[in-house]
Design a protein around this motif. Structure first.
Motif, short mmCIF file in Angstrom:
data_model
loop_
_atom_site.label_atom_id
_atom_site.label_comp_id
_atom_site.label_asym_id
_atom_site.label_seq_id
_atom_site.Cartn_x
_atom_site.Cartn_y
_atom_site.Cartn_z
N PHE A 373 -40.49 -14.97 22.23
CA PHE A 373 -41.07 -14.75 23.58
C PHE A 373 -40.92 -14.68 25.31
O PHE A 373 -40.75 -14.19 26.31
N GLY A 374 -40.75 -16.05 25.19
CA GLY A 374 -39.91 -16.84 26.40
C GLY A 374 -38.79 -16.09 26.45
O GLY A 374 -38.52 -16.35 28.04
N ARG A 375 -37.93 -15.58 25.91
CA ARG A 375 -36.30 -15.57 25.94
C ARG A 375 -36.38 -13.99 26.67
O ARG A 375 -35.28 -13.51 27.11
N MET A 376 -37.44 -12.93 26.16
CA MET A 376 -37.26 -11.40 25.86
C MET A 376 -38.57 -11.43 26.45
O MET A 376 -39.05 -10.31 25.98
N ARG A 377 -39.43 -11.54 27.39
CA ARG A 377 -40.10 -11.48 27.79
C ARG A 377 -40.74 -10.05 28.05
O ARG A 377 -41.32 -8.91 27.71
N ILE A 378 -40.09 -8.92 28.72
CA ILE A 378 -39.58 -7.06 28.77
C ILE A 378 -40.29 -6.36 27.67
O ILE A 378 -40.77 -5.85 27.33
N THR A 379 -39.00 -7.21 26.45
CA THR A 379 -38.93 -6.21 25.70
C THR A 379 -39.76 -7.32 24.70
O THR A 379 -40.81 -6.28 23.79
N ALA A 380 -40.94 -8.34 24.35
CA ALA A 380 -41.98 -8.40 23.58
C ALA A 380 -43.21 -7.86 24.08
O ALA A 380 -44.11 -7.63 23.64
N VAL A 381 -43.29 -8.22 25.17
CA VAL A 381 -44.21 -7.36 26.24
C VAL A 381 -44.40 -6.14 25.62
O VAL A 381 -45.77 -5.27 25.67
N THR A 382 -43.71 -4.94 26.16
CA THR A 382 -43.14 -3.49 25.99
C THR A 382 -43.91 -3.46 24.06
O THR A 382 -44.18 -2.39 24.02
N PHE A 383 -42.69 -4.55 23.03
CA PHE A 383 -42.93 -4.06 21.84
C PHE A 383 -44.48 -4.86 21.94
O PHE A 383 -45.62 -3.77 20.77
N GLY A 384 -45.35 -5.41 22.09
CA GLY A 384 -46.30 -5.54 22.15
C GLY A 384 -47.75 -4.57 22.44
O GLY A 384 -48.51 -4.20 21.78
N ILE A 385 -47.35 -3.83 23.44
CA ILE A 385 -48.08 -2.91 23.44
C ILE A 385 -48.22 -1.49 22.60
O ILE A 385 -48.62 -0.80 22.66
N GLY A 386 -46.45 -1.29 22.37
CA GLY A 386 -46.46 -0.05 21.22
C GLY A 386 -47.35 -0.65 19.25
O GLY A 386 -47.82 0.23 19.15
N THR A 432 -49.04 -7.12 13.20
CA THR A 432 -49.08 -8.00 13.82
C THR A 432 -47.93 -9.41 13.26
O THR A 432 -48.10 -10.36 13.90
N ARG A 433 -48.50 -8.78 12.53
CA ARG A 433 -47.61 -9.73 11.11
C ARG A 433 -46.05 -9.78 12.06
O ARG A 433 -45.09 -11.51 12.78
N ALA A 434 -45.53 -8.54 12.43
CA ALA A 434 -43.65 -8.72 12.64
C ALA A 434 -44.19 -9.08 14.29
O ALA A 434 -42.87 -9.69 15.13
N PHE A 435 -44.86 -8.90 15.09
CA PHE A 435 -44.94 -10.03 16.39
C PHE A 435 -45.26 -11.19 16.42
O PHE A 435 -44.09 -12.15 17.20
#
Length: 629
Positions: A373-386, A432-435
């Motif tokens: 999350f701290g290293r790939m914030r854009i990827t993490a946030v967008t993955f979380g939205i998806g 949730t597990r994957a995220f």
């Protein structure tokens, strides 16, 4: 007023032209290949938007154009295109996701020496799917249907030097052929029984909606089931779902394209396009509904135990396609298309975000990630939205479309409603597990896995910009159809919009999704529950899910080994029985020739003796016959 609608036939020709140019250029024009493929995708998207804007007008009417293709005596086969609200919506979905995949691939496939070929294949794939949705009859649809299958074979096996990729491509091609054979038989039956052998969708609708004995109910049921078999193959429904997870061996952008907007959507679109046939058979409708409900829960449970990030998403695709099939089987083809529409955006988002992660850490195993999350914030946030959209958390897109399906299920079939709720809970749990495993916790530092998660960094803008666009769509797309505004369903069906919704369905779907998220967090985030406890309590269940209910093993045992054994037996029969008879005939001819050769020795005495023996044998035969008579 309808200029762009009448010009819609140009939309698929643009990527076709790009494919031809890219194939002519070859591998050396890498940057030109990216530019040509992306510009073609952009042009198709712009034209699709213009067509959609015309369709949104108050005076929009369906447009159809066809011309004589093949003439045999008095019989003529026509081919053409048709633009309806449904096709306009599908054009937007295909071209938008296709455009974003083209942009994303510029970063993801940057170092691949065959990137020009890759863009050529994507262009051909896009052309095939656009041609499929614009087809005005079943025959031309089937032609593009098969072309979509060929393109999937090329793209899944793009990295053909990998044995797993070659095997996955062959598996996809062979398994989908089963469904395609069923669809072909269904089209032939339809051709035989339709008045004047018409195969146009307009004629099909008029015949089956006014079903008054024109086609017998039994024949209608058979045709509907055969068409559904074709959809089962393309859309990965049980038991022909086995090719879809293995298709993950292809490049991740292709996974997004296949699982979001093209190949798997074709089966759902086919059933929506031929819905009057399905609606005319109550039995076939029930088969579709129950098969979809079973697949939704079946695939969701498998996803709970998978460690490969792309395979988790693949099984979630199978599950969500099951929801769409269930909706269509329950009589709501607009609900199924609504979920197809929203699913295209959040599933493309999830796959492209997964590709961003894989691009950074060089592994697909979620247990070997963590702390990103701290290293790939854009990827993490967008993955979380998806992930939240897929889980059905309000007010994201997946919530509204899933609610539309569950509402219909609650009204029509409470059992399937319960199945849908169970699948929704499982969906929220595995996402949730994957995220948590990928983005939270401590980074993995496995020594044998390439770049460690601790050294990961955000992907380039060519990859993150499409993620942001899709994240916005995953948030906003669901508002076209809400419990208080039934605009999309009314627009698709050409009727007045009616609000739909059930407070019970809404509350229970939120509870199921919330429970899944909470369970996932308790197992993998907070540590209040241990995942190992489930394995210790029911190791057989975990093993069953990890092995995907042993469906692949059953196929291997029954079909693969069985057909190999049959082939070996036939080979032995051919070698020793058929070949033995041929050899025996040849040997007999050769032996008789040698005997005859000895008789022809040039000696008069031998010939005289043979003549006397022949006369004696003939005389004995004549006398014996007279005595017996």
């Amino acid at each position: 007023m309808d200029f762009y609608t009448k010009s819609a036939w140009i939309i698929p020709l643009i990527p076709l032209a790009a494919f031809l140019v890219l194939m002519a250029l070859g591998r050396n024009y890498r940057k030109a290949g990216v530019l040509i493929g992306s510009l073609a995708a952009l042009a198709s998207f712009v034209m699709s938007v213009l067509v959609l804007l015309e369709r949104l007008g108050p005076n929009a009417i369906d447009y159809e154009y066809s011309f004589d293709w093949i003439s045999i005596g008095r019989f003529t086969i026509e081919i053409g295109f048709e633009v309806t609200n449904l096709t306009a919506l599908m054009l937007i979905v295909i071209t938008l996701v296709g455009l974003l995949v083209n942009v994303y691939s510029a970063g993801y496939m940057k170092n691949d020496e065959r990137i020009t070929v890759f863009y050529g294949y994507i262009s051909l794939f896009t052309f095939s799917m656009l041609g499929l949705v614009l087809s005005d009859n079943m025959l031309s649809l089937y032609i593009f249907w098969e072309l979509v299958g060929v393109c999937s074979f090329l793209l899944v096996g793009f990295w053909y030097t990998k044995p797993a990729a070659k095997a996955a491509a062959k598996k996809a091609f062979i398994v989908t052929r089963i469904g395609d054979a069923g669809l072909l038989i269904g089209i032939l039956l339809l051709f035989w029984y339709m008045p004047e052998h018409a195969l146009g969708f307009t004629m099909i609708e008029s015949v089956f909606e006014g079903q008054g004995g024109t086609i017998a109910t039994g024949i209608t049921t058979v045709i509907a089931l055969l068409i559904f078999l074709g959809a089962v193959g393309k859309s990965g429904q049980f038991p022909l779902h086995v090719w879809l997870p293995d298709a993950m061996e292809g490049p991740t952008p292709i996974s997004a394209l296949i699982h979001a907007a093209t190949m798997v959507a074709a089966g759902v679109y086919l059933l929506a396009r031929t819905f009057p046939i399905l609606e005319a058979s109550a039995f076939a409708s029930d088969v579709v509904a129950y098969a979809g409900g079973f697949t939704a829960l079946f695939a969701a449970t498998i996803a709970l135990a998978q460690s490969d990030l792309k395979r988790v998403l693949a099984y979630s695709t199978i599950s969500q396609l099951g929801y769409m099939m269930m909706a269509i089987g329950l009589g709501s083809w607009t609900g199924g298309i609504f979920h197809l529409f929203t699913h295209a955006f959040f599933k493309a988002l999830l796959f492209l975000a997964a590709g961003s992660v894989i691009h950074a850490v060089h592994t697909q195993n979620v247990k070997e990630m963590g702390g990103l999350f701290g290293r790939m914030r854009i990827t993490a946030v967008t993955f979380g939205i998806g992930a939240l959209a897929l889980s059905g958390i309000p007010p994201l897109a997946g919530f509204w479309s899933k609610d539309a399906i569950l509402t219909v299920a609650l009204e029509q079939n409470p059992f399937l409603f319960a199945v849908g709720l169970a699948a929704a809970l499982c969906t929220a749990l595995y996402m949730t597990r994957a995220f948590v495993l990928v983005f939270l916790g401590k980074p993995s530092s496995r020594p044998e896995g390439g770049k460690a998660a601790s050294a990961a960094k955000e992907s380039p803008r060519t990859m993150t910009v499409p993620l942001v666009v899709l994240a916005v769509a995953a948030i906003a797309a669901g508002f076209v159809e809400t419990p208080w505004n039934g605009w999309l369903g009314g627009w698709l069906a050409g009727e007045d919009a009616e609000a739909h919704g059930s407070a019970i369905a809404i509350v229970l779907s939120i509870v199921a999704a919330g429970a899944g998220v909470c369970l996932g967090w308790m197992f993998y985030g907070s540590g209040r529950l241990r995942p190992e406890a489930v394995k210790e309590a029911a190791p057989w269940l975990v093993r069953l899910l990890e092995r995907k209910y042993y469906v692949d093993e059953a196929y291997e045992l029954i079909f693969v080994r069985g057909l190999r054994a049959l082939g070996s037996g036939l080979a032995l029969f051919d070698t020793y029985v058929i070949g033995g008879l041929v050899k025996l005939a040849g040997s007999a001819a050769g032996y008789s020739g040698k005997v005859a050769l000895r008789l022809q020795n040039g000696q008069i005495q031998t010939y005289s003796l043979a003549a006397i023996i022949g006369i004696i044998v003939l005389a004995v035969a004549i006398i014996g016959r007279r005595l017996l008579s």
